[in-house]
Design a protein around this motif. Structure first.
Motif, short mmCIF file in Angstrom:
data_model
loop_
_atom_site.label_atom_id
_atom_site.label_comp_id
_atom_site.label_asym_id
_atom_site.label_seq_id
_atom_site.Cartn_x
_atom_site.Cartn_y
_atom_site.Cartn_z
N PHE A 316 0.84 -1.20 0.00
CA PHE A 316 0.00 0.00 0.00
C PHE A 316 0.88 1.26 0.00
O PHE A 316 0.60 2.23 -0.71
N TRP A 317 1.91 1.23 0.83
CA TRP A 317 2.83 2.38 0.94
C TRP A 317 3.47 2.72 -0.40
O TRP A 317 3.48 3.88 -0.81
N ARG A 318 3.97 1.71 -1.10
CA ARG A 318 4.62 1.95 -2.39
C ARG A 318 3.62 2.35 -3.47
O ARG A 318 3.94 3.14 -4.36
N LEU A 319 2.41 1.85 -3.38
CA LEU A 319 1.37 2.23 -4.34
C LEU A 319 1.03 3.71 -4.23
O LEU A 319 0.70 4.36 -5.22
N ILE A 320 1.14 4.25 -3.03
CA ILE A 320 0.84 5.67 -2.81
C ILE A 320 2.06 6.56 -3.09
O ILE A 320 1.95 7.61 -3.72
N SER A 321 3.24 6.13 -2.63
CA SER A 321 4.40 7.03 -2.59
C SER A 321 5.43 6.83 -3.69
O SER A 321 6.33 7.67 -3.83
N TYR A 322 5.32 5.76 -4.48
CA TYR A 322 6.36 5.50 -5.47
C TYR A 322 5.82 5.31 -6.89
O TYR A 322 6.19 6.05 -7.81
N TYR A 323 4.92 4.37 -7.07
CA TYR A 323 4.45 4.04 -8.41
C TYR A 323 3.76 5.20 -9.14
O TYR A 323 3.89 5.30 -10.37
N PRO A 324 3.02 6.08 -8.45
CA PRO A 324 2.41 7.21 -9.18
C PRO A 324 3.41 8.05 -9.96
O PRO A 324 3.09 8.57 -11.04
N TYR A 325 4.65 8.19 -9.45
CA TYR A 325 5.65 9.00 -10.15
C TYR A 325 6.14 8.32 -11.43
O TYR A 325 6.51 8.99 -12.39
N LEU A 326 6.15 6.99 -11.43
CA LEU A 326 6.52 6.27 -12.64
C LEU A 326 5.54 6.56 -13.76
O LEU A 326 5.93 6.89 -14.88
N PHE A 327 4.26 6.48 -13.43
CA PHE A 327 3.24 6.67 -14.45
C PHE A 327 3.07 8.15 -14.80
O PHE A 327 2.80 8.50 -15.96
N ALA A 328 3.25 9.04 -13.83
CA ALA A 328 3.20 10.47 -14.10
C ALA A 328 4.31 10.87 -15.07
O ALA A 328 4.09 11.66 -16.01
N GLY A 329 5.50 10.31 -14.87
CA GLY A 329 6.62 10.61 -15.75
C GLY A 329 6.38 10.14 -17.17
O GLY A 329 6.72 10.83 -18.14
N VAL A 330 5.79 8.96 -17.31
CA VAL A 330 5.49 8.41 -18.65
C VAL A 330 4.53 9.33 -19.40
O VAL A 330 4.64 9.52 -20.62
N ILE A 331 3.58 9.94 -18.67
CA ILE A 331 2.60 10.82 -19.30
C ILE A 331 3.20 12.20 -19.58
O ILE A 331 3.04 12.76 -20.67
N ILE A 332 3.90 12.77 -18.58
CA ILE A 332 4.38 14.15 -18.68
C ILE A 332 5.60 14.28 -19.59
O ILE A 332 5.72 15.27 -20.32
N LEU A 333 6.53 13.30 -19.56
CA LEU A 333 7.78 13.43 -20.30
C LEU A 333 7.59 13.67 -21.79
O LEU A 333 8.17 14.62 -22.34
N PRO A 334 6.78 12.88 -22.52
CA PRO A 334 6.60 13.15 -23.96
C PRO A 334 5.99 14.52 -24.23
O PRO A 334 6.39 15.19 -25.19
N ILE A 335 5.02 14.93 -23.39
CA ILE A 335 4.39 16.25 -23.58
C ILE A 335 5.42 17.35 -23.36
O ILE A 335 5.49 18.32 -24.12
N TRP A 336 6.23 17.20 -22.31
CA TRP A 336 7.25 18.21 -22.00
C TRP A 336 8.31 18.28 -23.09
O TRP A 336 8.75 19.38 -23.47
N ILE A 337 8.73 17.14 -23.62
CA ILE A 337 9.73 17.12 -24.70
C ILE A 337 9.23 17.87 -25.92
O ILE A 337 9.95 18.68 -26.52
N ARG A 338 7.96 17.62 -26.30
CA ARG A 338 7.38 18.32 -27.46
C ARG A 338 7.33 19.82 -27.20
O ARG A 338 7.61 20.63 -28.09
N HIS A 339 7.00 20.19 -25.96
CA HIS A 339 6.90 21.61 -25.61
C HIS A 339 8.26 22.31 -25.71
O HIS A 339 8.37 23.36 -26.35
N VAL A 340 9.30 21.74 -25.10
CA VAL A 340 10.61 22.40 -25.11
C VAL A 340 11.24 22.36 -26.51
O VAL A 340 11.98 23.26 -26.89
N TYR A 341 10.91 21.32 -27.29
CA TYR A 341 11.43 21.22 -28.66
C TYR A 341 10.83 22.33 -29.52
O TYR A 341 11.55 23.01 -30.27
N LYS A 342 9.50 22.54 -29.38
CA LYS A 342 8.85 23.60 -30.15
C LYS A 342 9.37 24.96 -29.73
O LYS A 342 9.57 25.85 -30.56
N LYS A 343 9.61 25.13 -28.41
CA LYS A 343 10.10 26.41 -27.90
C LYS A 343 11.49 26.72 -28.43
O LYS A 343 11.77 27.84 -28.85
N SER A 344 12.38 25.71 -28.44
CA SER A 344 13.74 25.92 -28.94
C SER A 344 13.75 26.13 -30.44
O SER A 344 14.51 26.93 -30.97
#
Length: 351
Positions: A316-344
């Motif tokens: 339960f502890w790891r489900l709350i405090s660790y795994y959400p960041y793995l899945f958040a990174g998978v979602i946010i990273l591609p969006i962020w890369i496209r954003h900074v690439y377009k900006k540059s």
């Protein structure tokens, strides 16, 4: 850019997930008992404290975001701070704990508009604040709890104590070096680094070490000019962020175990986690995966009515405090890369 992005490719979440599930499965199998989940009896009381446990992660992340805004002199928006913290946590979650997410964090800040020197200064200052938190809080809790800070009946207790003192020693020495380099004499520190890296076995890393020393000098110049309010705000945010991280477990205990509500037990749980995290800081697995679940069962098993339940609580502890960041990174990273690439790309066209 390619090197950093490749090191954080979404496919890398598979390894920490497999390690964590593997160790959790082994612990459940090794200590199998049909009562392993018997303490999970949902009620309004249980639901309330589980929600509060989740909210502690929100406190932690908001405190981290506020701190990075303060450390960048308000140059980041809350949206930028959110992206950087989520990606920083993601990079830490898919990297060995002993390595951490320092290099990617500098890269993320740089791509959000800070210079290389400013990015390094922010990350080094954040690391310095985190290390000071441990250096101060661990001895204070030792004064109150002494021998209770370690689990009295844990398996491999001598190895646990050895791992703790080794981890604390590394943090203490690193903090002393960082304090001296940042606040006393960064130039002497650069000379020392240059001399150390003359040895044949490590000579090939001399240029990189000198570059890091130069970054320390620039960081020192910047932070020596900071007012007291800067240190008070960033220091308070540091305490809130780490407390939020630890109190996830405290509120899980309160959700399921009635006898864990007194103040003494709550700070003992907090102190045990501090000791536990010192060991996890030198973990060779991504985000401490596998080792975290195992150490959790050793460190906190004696504080619940039935030790059979501890592995389930660790999950339960790891489900709350660790795994959400793995899945958040998978979602946010591609969006962020496209954003900074377009900006540059847009910046290049304007030039």
């Amino acid at each position: 850019m390619d090197k950093v992005i490749n090191s954080l490719r979404p496919s890398r979440i598979i390894f920490p997930i497999l390690i964590g599930i593997g160790v959790s499965g082994w612990l459940l199998y090794h200590n199998f008992n049909r009562e392993a989940f018997s303490f999970v009896q949902f009620s309004w009381h249980t639901l309330l404290f589980i929600v509060i446990a989740f909210s502690m992660m929100l406190v932690r992340d908001v405190a981290y975001m506020y701190r990075i805004i303060i450390l960048t002199d308000n140059r980041l928006t809350w949206k930028q701070a959110f992206n950087i913290i989520m990606l920083w946590e993601f990079s830490s979650a898919v990297s060995p704990s002993v390595v951490g997410g320092t290099a990617p964090a500098i890269f993320f800040l740089y791509k959000e508009g800070l210079s290389g020197g400013q990015s390094t200064a922010v990350v080094l200052t954040a690391i310095f604040l985190d290390e000071v938190f441990f250096i101060v809080s661990v001895p204070l809790l030792f004064l109150f709890y002494r021998d209770n800070i370690f689990p009295p009946e844990a398996q491999h207790l001598s190895q646990i104590i050895y791992g703790f003192y080794m981890g604390f020693g590394i943090i203490f020495v690193y903090t002393l070096f960082l304090t001296y380099a940042l606040f006393v004499n960064p130039y002497l520190f650069k000379s020392f680094i240059s001399w150390v890296f003359l040895f044949p076995l490590i000579k090939k890393w001399r240029m990189g070490a000198r570059k890091w020393a130069n970054q320390l000098i620039q960081t020192s110049k910047v932070i020596k000019k900071k007012p007291a309010s800067y240190w008070f705000k960033s220091g308070l945010a540091t305490v809130l962020s780490w407390t939020g991280r630890y109190w996830v477990v405290n509120f899980l205990f309160m959700a399921f175990f009635e006898q864990s509500k007194n103040l003494y037990d709550q700070f003992l749980i907090y102190g045990r986690q501090l000791s536990m995290w010192i060991i996890l800081l030198v973990s060779p697995t991504p985000g401490g995966s596998g080792i975290a679940e195992y150490i959790f069962t050793d460190f906190l098993g004696d504080l619940i009515p039935n030790k059979i339940w501890i592995t389930t609580l660790a999950i339960f502890w790891r489900l709350i405090s660790y795994y959400p960041y793995l899945f958040a990174g998978v979602i946010i990273l591609p969006i962020w890369i496209r954003h900074v690439y377009k900006k540059s790309k847009k910046y290049k066209v304007i030039r």
